[in-house]
Design an enzyme around this catalytic site. Structure first.
Site, PDB file in Angstrom:
ATOM      1  CE1 TYR A  81      -4.384  -2.030   5.050  1.00  0.00           C
ATOM      2  CE2 TYR A  81      -3.008  -0.178   4.404  1.00  0.00           C
ATOM      3  CZ  TYR A  81      -3.887  -1.193   4.072  1.00  0.00           C
ATOM      4  OH  TYR A  81      -4.253  -1.372   2.761  1.00  0.00           O
ATOM      5  CB  SER A  90      -0.874   0.017   1.253  1.00  0.00           C
ATOM      6  OG  SER A  90      -1.392   1.314   1.476  1.00  0.00           O
TER       7      SER A  90
END
Ligand code: CAA
Length: 248
Positions: free
Chosen positions: A155, A142
């Site tokens: 995350y 990401s």
């Protein structure tokens, strides 16, 4: 060349669906892996058939459990009629919270689903790919794993870990015809992103040079390229697809 077999985790989410569709268009046999608690396989399959994709094979499992991954890959190979040639470690979750309020359970859930899952799934296929002399492993990182993001320490740590794993395994498998690459999308218009509070999301989109979210197929197309023969010289790379959002 016989048809290649691709397994995509998190296949019934926004990104996973687009990846499955792009792989089908590229001629691969696609195994869509889903989580029995979070996904609705009947509904998804019906939607896919309506969209013209009637050949997806589906398998269920929990990528946070290595035993479940072993069973799921065995079932996938039995249903597809051969070993997995292309693995996309796509499934992921968020438990966004400022670190001051973040609980250990939220940390653990994200690390096991978004990072330990790569160990669990890749273990099932990488040695066999190396033996056969061809394979593609594509890991979903990401933009926030590259740049960090307030509210996402769990995350971002997992997604940065995905990049380290990718670069290391790429070196181990480089001489075996198996490539390992990461894709680092910015904000894609999926349910995960639409769950962000409206005012926060508006601020995010305003900061993207292209002033729009990424379309799922724009990530699916990159995965199809990474899964192809023509991408053979690319390994250990992280492909940043983020509408021009660079923060280094
Ligand atoms: N940088 C620094 N501080 C920030 C900040 C930022 N970007 N955003 C908020 N803060 C501060 C606020 O000023 C506030 O400080 P005070 O308490 O001193 O006033 C504090 O943090 C709390 O902020 P919120 O009011 O936003 O807190 P909340 O508890 O309501 O919400 C949150 C927290 C859920 C993490 C929310 O901020 C949020 O959703 N942020 C976006 C996180 C994000 O980008 N997630 C991406 C999900 S999609 C995805 O992950 C896909 C992908 O790969 C890109």
């Amino acid at each position: 060349m016989s048809q290649r077999i691709a397994l995509v985790t998190g296949a019934m989410g926004g990104l996973g669906t687009a990846i499955c569709q792009e792989f089908a268009k590229a001629g691969h046999k696609v195994v869509a892996a889903y989580h029995p608690e979070f996904d609705k396989p009947d509904e998804w399959t019906k939607d896919m058939v309506a969209a013209g994709f009637k050949d997806f094979i589906i398998v269920a499992g929990d990528i946070a459990s290595i035993d479940s991954c072993a069973a799921m890959v065995a079932e996938a190979e039995a249903k597809a009629g051969g070993p997995i040639d292309i693995l996309v470690n796509n499934a992921g979750i968020t438990r966004d919270r400022m670190f001051a309020k973040l609980e250990l359970a939220q940390w653990d859930a994200v690390i096991s689903t978004n990072l330990t899952s790569l160990f669990n799934m890749t273990k099932q296929v990488s040695a066999k790919m190396a033996e056969r002399g061809w394979g593609r492993i594509i890991n979903m990182s990401s933009m926030n794993g590259v740049k960090g993001q307030a509210g996402q320490s769990n995350y971002a740590a997992a997604k940065a870990g995905v990049i380290g794993f990718t670069k290391s395994l790429a070196q181990e498998l480089a001489s075996k015809g198996v490539t390992v690459n990461a894709v680092a999308p910015g904000y894609v218009g999926t349910k995960m992103v639409m769950a962000i509070r409206e005012d926060v999301l508006k601020g995010i989109v305003d900061a993207i040079p292209m002033k729009r979210l990424c379309k799922p197929e724009e990530i699916g197309g990159i995965c199809a390229y990474l899964a192809s023969d023509i991408s053979a010289y690319m390994t250990g790379a992280t492909l940043n697809i983020n509408g021009g959002s660079y923060y280094q």
